[in-house]
Structure formats: structure tokens, C-alpha cells
Motif scaffolding. Structure first.
Motif, PDB file in Angstrom:
ATOM      1  N   GLY A  73      67.470 -86.263 -57.998  1.00 20.37           N
ATOM      2  CA  GLY A  73      66.521 -86.193 -59.108  1.00 20.37           C
ATOM      3  C   GLY A  73      67.106 -85.569 -60.359  1.00 20.37           C
ATOM      4  O   GLY A  73      66.392 -84.957 -61.148  1.00 20.37           O
ATOM      5  N   LEU A  74      68.406 -85.729 -60.551  1.00 20.73           N
ATOM      6  CA  LEU A  74      69.093 -85.160 -61.710  1.00 20.73           C
ATOM      7  C   LEU A  74      69.374 -86.262 -62.731  1.00 20.73           C
ATOM      8  O   LEU A  74      69.253 -87.440 -62.444  1.00 20.73           O
ATOM      9  CB  LEU A  74      70.395 -84.506 -61.258  1.00 20.73           C
ATOM     10  CG  LEU A  74      70.257 -83.379 -60.237  1.00 20.73           C
ATOM     11  CD1 LEU A  74      71.629 -82.935 -59.719  1.00 20.73           C
ATOM     12  CD2 LEU A  74      69.503 -82.198 -60.834  1.00 20.73           C
ATOM     13  N   SER A  75      69.817 -85.836 -63.918  1.00 21.81           N
ATOM     14  CA  SER A  75      70.046 -86.777 -65.008  1.00 21.81           C
ATOM     15  C   SER A  75      71.414 -86.535 -65.653  1.00 21.81           C
ATOM     16  O   SER A  75      71.956 -85.436 -65.595  1.00 21.81           O
ATOM     17  CB  SER A  75      68.959 -86.584 -66.064  1.00 21.81           C
ATOM     18  OG  SER A  75      69.256 -87.288 -67.247  1.00 21.81           O
ATOM     19  N   ARG A  76      71.934 -87.587 -66.286  1.00 26.71           N
ATOM     20  CA  ARG A  76      73.163 -87.442 -67.072  1.00 26.71           C
ATOM     21  C   ARG A  76      72.882 -86.711 -68.383  1.00 26.71           C
ATOM     22  O   ARG A  76      73.805 -86.197 -69.015  1.00 26.71           O
ATOM     23  CB  ARG A  76      73.758 -88.813 -67.381  1.00 26.71           C
ATOM     24  CG  ARG A  76      74.297 -89.520 -66.144  1.00 26.71           C
ATOM     25  CD  ARG A  76      74.724 -90.937 -66.457  1.00 26.71           C
ATOM     26  NE  ARG A  76      75.750 -90.963 -67.492  1.00 26.71           N
ATOM     27  CZ  ARG A  76      75.988 -92.008 -68.262  1.00 26.71           C
ATOM     28  NH1 ARG A  76      75.281 -93.114 -68.149  1.00 26.71           N
ATOM     29  NH2 ARG A  76      76.927 -91.943 -69.175  1.00 26.71           N
ATOM     30  N   ASP A  77      71.622 -86.691 -68.831  1.00 26.44           N
ATOM     31  CA  ASP A  77      71.266 -86.088 -70.130  1.00 26.44           C
ATOM     32  C   ASP A  77      70.834 -84.649 -70.026  1.00 26.44           C
ATOM     33  O   ASP A  77      70.388 -84.101 -69.152  1.00 26.44           O
ATOM     34  CB  ASP A  77      70.167 -86.893 -70.798  1.00 26.44           C
ATOM     35  CG  ASP A  77      70.658 -88.283 -71.175  1.00 26.44           C
ATOM     36  OD1 ASP A  77      71.727 -88.388 -71.780  1.00 26.44           O
ATOM     37  OD2 ASP A  77      69.987 -89.245 -70.822  1.00 26.44           O
TER      38      ASP A  77
END
Length: 121
Positions: A117-121
Motif C-alpha cells: 500500500g505504498l506509493s512512488r510519490d
């Protein structure tokens, strides 16, 4: 496949935007690496851990840049990223692995982000 132990870089060039590192090797291979890709695949213990079970997924690095690089002996460079990470020592062999197996490394990273549930941003 070329024996990576005998491949030597002939050029390391950081693009003006500080977001792309270009490396040419004496076997004719040339590769561009995004700063984000290098940061999230850093060979440092902070990212890789001391065993596969300790490997970290590093989110929020889409806009990371490279501040500088410094030689480590004649076999590697230490990359200083603008998020202050600088403990990874990138060997010429590791750069070739990142280039030749990019789909595996990058795809695995994107899958880990999604799974956690992580993001590149």
C-alpha cells in the motif's frame, strides 16, 4: 553473455537534470538509470538488509535526484542522493545486473509497493 567481471565503464555521465545517470561500458553496452531506480535498488544494508528477509521497500522516491558520485577504489562509485542516502556502493557488476535485469528489479519493486500500500510519490 559477457563476463561482467571483465567489463569496465568508459563513461559515467550525470544528466543535467540530476535524475538520470548514463553509463557506457567497454563491451559496447550503454545504459541510462533513473535516480529513482538506483535509489530504490541501492545495494546498501539500509535497503537490502543483511539477508533477503530484511530487504526494505523504499517508497516516495519518484523525484529523488543525485547530488554527486565519488569513486570507491577502481571497482565502484558511491552515489549521494538528495534525500541524503549515500551508503550504497554501486559496483560495475551491480550496474550491469540492474541494467540487464531491469524488468525483474523494477517489476518486483512496483509489486512490493502495491502489496504494501505504498506509493512512488
Amino acid at each position: 553473455m559477457t563476463d561482467t567481471a571483465k567489463v569496465w565503464p568508459t563513461e559515467l555521465r550525470l544528466r543535467e537534470d540530476k535524475k538520470t545517470l548514463h553509463i557506457a561500458f567497454d563491451n559496447g553496452e550503454e545504459h541510462d538509470f533513473s535516480a529513482e531506480y538506483l535509489r530504490v535498488c541501492s545495494p546498501s544494508a539500509e535497503v537490502q538488509g543483511h539477508s533477503p528477509s530484511q530487504k526494505k521497500t523504499v517508497p516516495n522516491k519518484r523525484n529523488v535526484g543525485i547530488m554527486k558520485m565519488e569513486p570507491v577504489g577502481n571497482y565502484a562509485v558511491r552515489i549521494h542522493f538528495d534525500d541524503m542516502h549515500n551508503t550504497g556502493i554501486f559496483t560495475w557488476t551491480y550496474f550491469l545486473d540492474l541494467a540487464r535485469d531491469k524488468d525483474k528489479h523494477w517489476g518486483g519493486y512496483l509489486a512490493e509497493l502495491e502489496e504494501k500500500g505504498l506509493s512512488r510519490d
